[in-house]
Design a protein around this motif. Sequence first.
Motif, PDB file in Angstrom:
ATOM      1  N   ASP A  39      -4.728  31.316  22.854  1.00  0.00           N
ATOM      2  CA  ASP A  39      -4.385  30.128  23.630  1.00  0.00           C
ATOM      3  C   ASP A  39      -3.946  28.993  22.703  1.00  0.00           C
ATOM      4  N   ILE A  40      -3.171  28.089  23.236  1.00  0.00           N
ATOM      5  CA  ILE A  40      -2.684  26.947  22.467  1.00  0.00           C
ATOM      6  C   ILE A  40      -3.682  25.803  22.601  1.00  0.00           C
ATOM      7  N   VAL A  41      -4.170  25.316  21.472  1.00  0.00           N
ATOM      8  CA  VAL A  41      -5.125  24.208  21.445  1.00  0.00           C
ATOM      9  C   VAL A  41      -4.560  23.123  20.537  1.00  0.00           C
ATOM     10  N   THR A  42      -4.506  21.897  21.046  1.00  0.00           N
ATOM     11  CA  THR A  42      -4.011  20.788  20.243  1.00  0.00           C
ATOM     12  C   THR A  42      -4.577  19.468  20.753  1.00  0.00           C
ATOM     13  N   ASN A  43      -4.344  18.418  20.007  1.00  0.00           N
ATOM     14  CA  ASN A  43      -4.806  17.089  20.389  1.00  0.00           C
ATOM     15  C   ASN A  43      -3.705  16.356  21.139  1.00  0.00           C
ATOM     16  N   TYR A  44      -4.111  15.333  21.892  1.00  0.00           N
ATOM     17  CA  TYR A  44      -3.153  14.457  22.559  1.00  0.00           C
ATOM     18  C   TYR A  44      -3.577  13.014  22.319  1.00  0.00           C
ATOM     19  N   ILE A  45      -2.739  12.076  22.681  1.00  0.00           N
ATOM     20  CA  ILE A  45      -3.014  10.656  22.470  1.00  0.00           C
ATOM     21  C   ILE A  45      -4.059  10.203  23.486  1.00  0.00           C
ATOM     22  N   SER A  46      -5.213   9.802  22.995  1.00  0.00           N
ATOM     23  CA  SER A  46      -6.328   9.431  23.863  1.00  0.00           C
ATOM     24  C   SER A  46      -6.460   7.917  23.978  1.00  0.00           C
ATOM     25  N   LEU A  51     -11.269  11.653  20.049  1.00  0.00           N
ATOM     26  CA  LEU A  51     -10.020  12.412  20.036  1.00  0.00           C
ATOM     27  C   LEU A  51      -9.954  13.322  21.260  1.00  0.00           C
ATOM     28  N   GLY A  52      -8.831  13.319  21.968  1.00  0.00           N
ATOM     29  CA  GLY A  52      -8.665  14.180  23.132  1.00  0.00           C
ATOM     30  C   GLY A  52      -8.005  15.484  22.734  1.00  0.00           C
ATOM     31  N   PHE A  53      -8.355  16.557  23.450  1.00  0.00           N
ATOM     32  CA  PHE A  53      -7.708  17.832  23.166  1.00  0.00           C
ATOM     33  C   PHE A  53      -7.374  18.548  24.464  1.00  0.00           C
ATOM     34  N   VAL A  54      -6.420  19.440  24.367  1.00  0.00           N
ATOM     35  CA  VAL A  54      -6.011  20.256  25.502  1.00  0.00           C
ATOM     36  C   VAL A  54      -5.902  21.704  25.031  1.00  0.00           C
ATOM     37  N   LYS A  55      -6.351  22.616  25.897  1.00  0.00           N
ATOM     38  CA  LYS A  55      -6.276  24.055  25.622  1.00  0.00           C
ATOM     39  C   LYS A  55      -5.555  24.690  26.801  1.00  0.00           C
ATOM     40  N   ILE A  56      -4.449  25.373  26.506  1.00  0.00           N
ATOM     41  CA  ILE A  56      -3.676  25.974  27.587  1.00  0.00           C
ATOM     42  C   ILE A  56      -3.326  27.424  27.268  1.00  0.00           C
ATOM     43  N   SER A  57      -3.161  28.186  28.339  1.00  0.00           N
ATOM     44  CA  SER A  57      -2.574  29.527  28.255  1.00  0.00           C
ATOM     45  C   SER A  57      -1.203  29.426  28.895  1.00  0.00           C
ATOM     46  N   VAL A  58      -0.198  29.914  28.200  1.00  0.00           N
ATOM     47  CA  VAL A  58       1.177  29.822  28.677  1.00  0.00           C
ATOM     48  C   VAL A  58       1.736  31.224  28.862  1.00  0.00           C
TER      49      VAL A  58
END
Length: 135
Positions: A39-46, A51-58
């Motif tokens: 899965d793709i895991v990365t940070n976003y602007i919080s 620190l915010g993060f998002v984990k997605i399956s594409v």
Amino acid sequence: MKKFALLCLMLVASVLSLGAYAEEEEVVDTYAYYGFEPDIVTNYISNRKKLGFVKISVELMVKVPEDLIVLEHHDPLLRAAIIEILGAQTEDKVKSLTGKEEIRRECYDTLNRLLEQEIGKPLIVNLLFTKYLYD
């Protein structure tokens, strides 16, 4: 002689009916899916100090199963583009339903544009988020 003529007539009728059946048959598209592993895991602007993060399956949907080989070959490029897009998002956009759809659409457009640059044509019919977790 009558039996032979009747047999020939039946044979011709059956061949013609098979031809008509073949013309009526629709061509069905065979779609295939390519999933990024892991899965793709990365940070976003919080908005917070944390620190915010998002984990997605594409999953990428293509019309021709043979296109999966091309997607696999370009996996690092496509993954990096998705990570870059996610990293540039704000917390409000990541956490809203309309924002999630905008991000999905941006990923779809960007990946098809990259594929067009690399191989000369866009391959992706649809891009799906099958998992979308954020904090």
